[in-house]
Every structure is written in C-alpha cells, then in structure tokens.
Scaffold this motif. Structure first.
Motif, PDB file in Angstrom:
ATOM      1  N   ALA A   1      14.573   4.955  16.341  1.00  0.00           N
ATOM      2  CA  ALA A   1      14.829   4.513  14.971  1.00  0.00           C
ATOM      3  C   ALA A   1      13.810   5.092  14.008  1.00  0.00           C
ATOM      4  CB  ALA A   1      14.795   2.987  14.903  1.00  0.00           C
ATOM      5  N   HIS A   2      14.193   5.176  12.755  1.00  0.00           N
ATOM      6  CA  HIS A   2      13.281   5.621  11.706  1.00  0.00           C
ATOM      7  C   HIS A   2      12.035   4.732  11.715  1.00  0.00           C
ATOM      8  CE1 HIS A   2      11.617   6.303   7.693  1.00  0.00           C
ATOM      9  NE2 HIS A   2      12.380   7.376   7.585  1.00  0.00           N
ATOM     10  N   SER A   3      10.859   5.323  11.547  1.00  0.00           N
ATOM     11  CA  SER A   3       9.614   4.561  11.634  1.00  0.00           C
ATOM     12  C   SER A   3       9.499   3.484  10.559  1.00  0.00           C
ATOM     13  CB  SER A   3       8.412   5.509  11.523  1.00  0.00           C
ATOM     14  OG  SER A   3       8.423   6.188  10.269  1.00  0.00           O
ATOM     15  N   GLY A   4      10.271   3.619   9.482  1.00  0.00           N
ATOM     16  CA  GLY A   4      10.216   2.624   8.421  1.00  0.00           C
ATOM     17  C   GLY A   4      11.350   1.623   8.455  1.00  0.00           C
ATOM     18  N   SER A   5      12.110   1.578   9.536  1.00  0.00           N
ATOM     19  CA  SER A   5      13.306   0.724   9.570  1.00  0.00           C
ATOM     20  C   SER A   5      12.963  -0.760   9.462  1.00  0.00           C
ATOM     21  CB  SER A   5      14.116   0.996  10.851  1.00  0.00           C
ATOM     22  OG  SER A   5      13.307   0.810  12.008  1.00  0.00           O
TER      23      SER A   5
ATOM     24  N   ALA B   1      17.927  -0.979  13.920  1.00  0.00           N
ATOM     25  CA  ALA B   1      16.857  -1.969  13.778  1.00  0.00           C
ATOM     26  C   ALA B   1      17.461  -3.258  13.240  1.00  0.00           C
ATOM     27  CB  ALA B   1      15.751  -1.467  12.848  1.00  0.00           C
ATOM     28  N   ALA B   2      16.829  -4.374  13.570  1.00  0.00           N
ATOM     29  CA  ALA B   2      17.324  -5.670  13.101  1.00  0.00           C
ATOM     30  C   ALA B   2      16.183  -6.663  13.034  1.00  0.00           C
ATOM     31  CB  ALA B   2      18.425  -6.197  14.027  1.00  0.00           C
ATOM     32  N   VAL B   3      16.273  -7.605  12.102  1.00  0.00           N
ATOM     33  CA  VAL B   3      15.297  -8.683  12.006  1.00  0.00           C
ATOM     34  C   VAL B   3      16.029 -10.010  11.859  1.00  0.00           C
ATOM     35  CG1 VAL B   3      13.521  -7.220  10.959  1.00  0.00           C
ATOM     36  CG2 VAL B   3      15.025  -8.587   9.493  1.00  0.00           C
ATOM     37  N   GLY B   4      15.372 -11.066  12.331  1.00  0.00           N
ATOM     38  CA  GLY B   4      15.871 -12.418  12.143  1.00  0.00           C
ATOM     39  C   GLY B   4      14.923 -13.181  11.238  1.00  0.00           C
ATOM     40  N   LEU B   5      15.458 -13.769  10.178  1.00  0.00           N
ATOM     41  CA  LEU B   5      14.672 -14.536   9.215  1.00  0.00           C
ATOM     42  C   LEU B   5      15.201 -15.970   9.185  1.00  0.00           C
ATOM     43  CD1 LEU B   5      14.798 -11.949   6.289  1.00  0.00           C
ATOM     44  CD2 LEU B   5      12.967 -12.200   7.979  1.00  0.00           C
ATOM     45  N   VAL B   6      14.303 -16.938   9.132  1.00  0.00           N
ATOM     46  CA  VAL B   6      14.712 -18.343   9.011  1.00  0.00           C
ATOM     47  C   VAL B   6      13.991 -18.950   7.818  1.00  0.00           C
ATOM     48  CG1 VAL B   6      15.211 -18.621  11.474  1.00  0.00           C
ATOM     49  CG2 VAL B   6      12.912 -19.129  10.623  1.00  0.00           C
ATOM     50  N   TRP B   7      14.514 -20.070   7.299  1.00  0.00           N
ATOM     51  CA  TRP B   7      13.884 -20.681   6.136  1.00  0.00           C
ATOM     52  C   TRP B   7      14.052 -22.183   6.139  1.00  0.00           C
ATOM     53  CZ3 TRP B   7      17.910 -17.023   5.404  1.00  0.00           C
ATOM     54  CH2 TRP B   7      19.177 -17.583   5.224  1.00  0.00           C
ATOM     55  N   ASP B   8      13.207 -22.821   5.383  1.00  0.00           N
ATOM     56  CA  ASP B   8      13.341 -24.233   5.069  1.00  0.00           C
ATOM     57  C   ASP B   8      13.300 -24.345   3.551  1.00  0.00           C
ATOM     58  OD1 ASP B   8      10.533 -24.053   4.466  1.00  0.00           O
ATOM     59  OD2 ASP B   8      10.075 -24.458   6.577  1.00  0.00           O
ATOM     60  N   HIS B   9      12.977 -25.503   3.023  1.00  0.00           N
ATOM     61  CA  HIS B   9      13.050 -25.677   1.580  1.00  0.00           C
ATOM     62  C   HIS B   9      11.881 -25.044   0.828  1.00  0.00           C
ATOM     63  CE1 HIS B   9      10.388 -28.928   2.855  1.00  0.00           C
ATOM     64  NE2 HIS B   9       9.918 -28.947   1.634  1.00  0.00           N
TER      65      HIS B   9
ATOM     66  N   ASN C   1       0.840  -1.193   0.000  1.00  0.00           N
ATOM     67  CA  ASN C   1       0.000   0.000   0.000  1.00  0.00           C
ATOM     68  C   ASN C   1       0.880   1.250   0.000  1.00  0.00           C
ATOM     69  OD1 ASN C   1       0.693   0.714   2.688  1.00  0.00           O
ATOM     70  ND2 ASN C   1      -1.092  -0.326   3.540  1.00  0.00           N
ATOM     71  N   SER C   2       0.305   2.375  -0.320  1.00  0.00           N
ATOM     72  CA  SER C   2       1.103   3.583  -0.538  1.00  0.00           C
ATOM     73  C   SER C   2       1.860   4.009   0.715  1.00  0.00           C
ATOM     74  CB  SER C   2       0.198   4.732  -1.011  1.00  0.00           C
ATOM     75  OG  SER C   2      -0.847   4.979  -0.066  1.00  0.00           O
ATOM     76  N   LYS C   3       1.276   3.824   1.892  1.00  0.00           N
ATOM     77  CA  LYS C   3       1.959   4.207   3.127  1.00  0.00           C
ATOM     78  C   LYS C   3       3.205   3.361   3.338  1.00  0.00           C
ATOM     79  CE  LYS C   3       1.329   4.569   8.135  1.00  0.00           C
ATOM     80  NZ  LYS C   3       0.388   4.383   9.275  1.00  0.00           N
ATOM     81  N   THR C   4       3.082   2.059   3.114  1.00  0.00           N
ATOM     82  CA  THR C   4       4.232   1.176   3.297  1.00  0.00           C
ATOM     83  C   THR C   4       5.333   1.492   2.300  1.00  0.00           C
ATOM     84  OG1 THR C   4       2.768  -0.571   4.133  1.00  0.00           O
ATOM     85  CG2 THR C   4       4.968  -1.243   3.398  1.00  0.00           C
ATOM     86  N   ARG C   5       4.971   1.731   1.039  1.00  0.00           N
ATOM     87  CA  ARG C   5       5.975   2.104   0.036  1.00  0.00           C
ATOM     88  C   ARG C   5       6.697   3.382   0.449  1.00  0.00           C
ATOM     89  NH1 ARG C   5       2.323   0.278  -4.105  1.00  0.00           N
ATOM     90  NH2 ARG C   5       1.444   2.378  -4.204  1.00  0.00           N
ATOM     91  N   ASN C   6       5.939   4.351   0.939  1.00  0.00           N
ATOM     92  CA  ASN C   6       6.539   5.639   1.293  1.00  0.00           C
ATOM     93  C   ASN C   6       7.515   5.521   2.461  1.00  0.00           C
ATOM     94  OD1 ASN C   6       5.203   7.031  -0.724  1.00  0.00           O
ATOM     95  ND2 ASN C   6       3.467   7.607   0.581  1.00  0.00           N
ATOM     96  N   VAL C   7       7.156   4.725   3.487  1.00  0.00           N
ATOM     97  CA  VAL C   7       8.073   4.626   4.626  1.00  0.00           C
ATOM     98  C   VAL C   7       9.327   3.832   4.244  1.00  0.00           C
ATOM     99  CG1 VAL C   7       6.264   4.880   6.373  1.00  0.00           C
ATOM    100  CG2 VAL C   7       6.909   2.590   5.616  1.00  0.00           C
TER     101      VAL C   7
ATOM    102  N   SER D   1      15.038   4.049   3.248  1.00  0.00           N
ATOM    103  CA  SER D   1      16.171   3.691   2.393  1.00  0.00           C
ATOM    104  C   SER D   1      17.103   4.869   2.150  1.00  0.00           C
ATOM    105  CB  SER D   1      15.674   3.136   1.058  1.00  0.00           C
ATOM    106  OG  SER D   1      15.101   4.163   0.263  1.00  0.00           O
ATOM    107  N   ARG D   2      16.589   6.087   2.294  1.00  0.00           N
ATOM    108  CA  ARG D   2      17.432   7.278   2.108  1.00  0.00           C
ATOM    109  C   ARG D   2      18.298   7.549   3.328  1.00  0.00           C
ATOM    110  NH1 ARG D   2      12.647   9.255  -0.681  1.00  0.00           N
ATOM    111  NH2 ARG D   2      11.831  10.124   1.266  1.00  0.00           N
ATOM    112  N   GLU D   3      17.871   7.059   4.494  1.00  0.00           N
ATOM    113  CA  GLU D   3      18.578   7.370   5.730  1.00  0.00           C
ATOM    114  C   GLU D   3      19.363   6.194   6.318  1.00  0.00           C
ATOM    115  OE1 GLU D   3      16.196   9.238   8.688  1.00  0.00           O
ATOM    116  OE2 GLU D   3      15.043  10.423   7.234  1.00  0.00           O
ATOM    117  N   LEU D   4      18.992   4.978   5.928  1.00  0.00           N
ATOM    118  CA  LEU D   4      19.568   3.798   6.558  1.00  0.00           C
ATOM    119  C   LEU D   4      20.289   2.920   5.548  1.00  0.00           C
ATOM    120  CD1 LEU D   4      16.487   2.782   8.760  1.00  0.00           C
ATOM    121  CD2 LEU D   4      18.454   4.171   9.455  1.00  0.00           C
TER     122      LEU D   4
END
Length: 333
Positions: free
Chosen positions: A256-260, A234-242, A160-166, A171-174
């Motif tokens: 932190a930036h609200s869109g981090s 900001a940080a995220v942890g991602l895991v995966w399988d096949h 959605n437009s809000k998510t794209r904007n943040v 991306s300009r700051e981080l």
C-alpha cells in the motif's frame, strides 16, 4: 473545507449519536458501555457500585480473567481506558475532592482480590490520589488528542511537513470510501495478518463481534482506501462516544501507499471536528508509533495508569523481563 493540492477531501456522513448514557455516568467513554464490555470480556466483567439514598453516585467496571497460574483484572481487548465514573457534587473544591476520594475509595474496596490489577483511566480523570492512598502504583501513560474546537484549517497547519506531503501524495492515488462493510474490513485485516505470519492479538471472535456491534449501533465507522482497480489497500476503524472519536484499528496491505493510513486518519479527524468531537489517537506502544502520530500536530495528553500486583506475580514478571527484555514503552501507553 480543507483541500489538498486543490482537491477537496472526500465528504463522509457525520457519525450518528450514541445511545443516551445512564445519568450517573456523567462522562462515560464508549469503553464503559455495557454492550462493549459484554463483548470485549465475553461477559466476564463486574461493576463496583456506590449508592447514596438508593441513588447510584459512583461505579467502576472491571474484567476478570483466570490463566493457568494467575487471577488477573486487566483491560479487556480493544478497551483502551476504564476507571471510575462519579456523580459530581456542587460546592467548594475541598468538598468535591472529599467526595471523589470517598466514593472512589468505596469502589476500590469492592475490587477483586487478585494477583494483578491494571487499568488505564479515562483522560478526563486528572488524578488518581484515591488509588495511591489505597496502595496502588500510579503511572503516567500518554495519548495524542486534537481538541473538538479546532478548525480543519488549524489542524492542517499543525501537521508537520512530512505528514502533509504523504497525505497529499496518497490523496492523488487513493480513493477514501466511508462505511465499508464489517465483513470486508475483517477479511482484509485477517489477510494482512496472514501475509505477515501473525495472529490477531485481540482475538478473532472479540474483534469481529465488536466491529459488527459498533457499526450496527452507529457508534463507529470503517474507512477504506482503494487503489487502482478498486482494490482495498488500507482501512481504519474509528469509534466514538458523546465527547471523543477514537482511532481503534488499522490495517494496510504490504504494497500500500506509505501515506494510506495517514490519509484515512486525516479524513477521520475532519469528521470528528465537524461533529465537534475531540479526536483521540488512542495511545501508542512503541517509539515508531509515537513518531508517526506525533506528525499530526496533536496535543500530548496524559492518561493515568493504576496497578497493584501480588508479590509472587511481581517476582515472576521481573524474571520474565530480565530473560526477554521488552520494548522501551509499556503496552497501553
């Protein structure tokens, strides 16, 4: 390659493949892995198994925990889904249904006699009829998923437009950095909890050991967003399988930036789609989290919950909820 304001998103290495699963487990998730369960339960789990002519045709892991009052079997910390894994058979739809009901029923018969049993099933399990026939309550839970066949451009258009904007703004700051060290991630996570006067809901030891394990096994990665002066914000942890990549953990500094987090998730989505993995946002437990995740334009996907409780346990839980009403959404949605 998707760009944001003519700036190309950072390129990360594609996740390495996980170890080859045991043949019977035709569609296991990372949460079914033995090493995952060993750590998440600190060794306190068992496996119901059904064999036919010495061949394993079905299995279902479950955890056990004793509290001061109760003996319970719930999902372990950071383990989003479990449920039975059954070797498929060929033939008519009726034959397959009979096979699944028969094997699942035999697995259920091996489950422990306890005050409370609860699991959320892997989203690839699209019915829980066998559980209903054995006296379990079946409920609908939800997650958001982006299909593996989606292109990055299609995924971007669905935001959605809000998510794209943040994301553009962040991306300009981080700067997004892949593969930050587990020790750095854990220290950052703990510092943010302390700043908010909170404790780790997953348990400090379990979370630390799981993070170290999935990074070491190349079954997950840690993404960091760094601001001015190279500060991790900001940080995220991602895991995966096949078959899927899962959004498992996240933390952000209060300033932190609200869109981090959105920027980090978008980066993870890109890596999942490059790898031809479905991206699973891994459920939500509050209306605010639902609203946040809904902005990514993913498909709302049902996950089934199965539960069975003793009379006294149900009575005590009902009284507790009347005294201290909970949130609108139940945990582990």
């Amino acid at each position: 390659m998707t760009t944001i304001n003519d700036r190309t998103l950072p390129v990360l290495e594609a996740p390495a493949a996980t170890s080859t699963p045991v043949p019977v487990r035709a569609a296991p998730s990372i949460f079914h892995e033995r090493w995952w369960l060993d750590i998440a339960t600190q060794g306190d789990w068992k496996l119901a198994v059904v064999k036919q002519d010495d061949e394993v045709i079905g299995e279902m892991p479950y955890a056990m925990q004793r509290t001061r009052l109760w003996r319970v079997s719930h999902l372990p910390p950071l383990t989003r889904t479990l449920g039975p894994v059954i070797k498929s058979v060929t033939g008519s739809e009726a034959r397959q249904l009979h096979h699944e009901l028969d094997v699942t029923g035999k697995l259920i018969e091996q489950l422990p006699d306890c005050d409370s049993f609860f699991q959320v099933l892997d989203p690839r399990i699209d019915d829980a009829l066998a559980f209903a026939l054995h006296g379990f309550t079946v409920t609908a839970r939800y997650t958001f998923r982006i299909d593996r066949n989606t292109t990055a451009d299609e995924a971007w258009k669905r935001l959605n437009s809000k998510t794209r904007n943040v994301i553009r703004s962040a991306s300009r700051e981080l700067t997004v950095v892949p593969d930050i060290a587990p020790a750095e991630f854990i220290a950052f996570y703990e510092a943010n909890l302390a700043a908010r006067s909170r404790t780790n809901a997953y348990g400090d030891v379990v979370m630390r050991d799981l993070v170290n394990a999935f990074v070491e096994r190349k079954a997950g990665m840690l993404l960091g967003a760094f601001g001015q002066g190279g500060k991790l914000v900001a940080a995220v942890g991602l895991v995966w399988d096949h078959q899927a990549m899962y959004y498992l953990l996240s933390s952000r500094a209060q300033d932190a930036h609200s869109g981090s987090i959105s920027l980090l998730l978008w980066t993870g989505i890109g890596r999942a789609l490059e790898r031809k993995l479905t991206f699973d946002f891994d459920g939500f437990s509050s209306p605010s989290t639902f609203s946040f995740l809904n902005g990514f334009g993913a498909t709302l996907t049902q996950r089934l919950g199965v539960e069975r409780h003793g009379t006294v346990y149900l009575l005590m839980r009902t009284l507790k909820r009347k005294i201290a009403p909970g949130r609108v959404f139940a945990p582990n949605l």
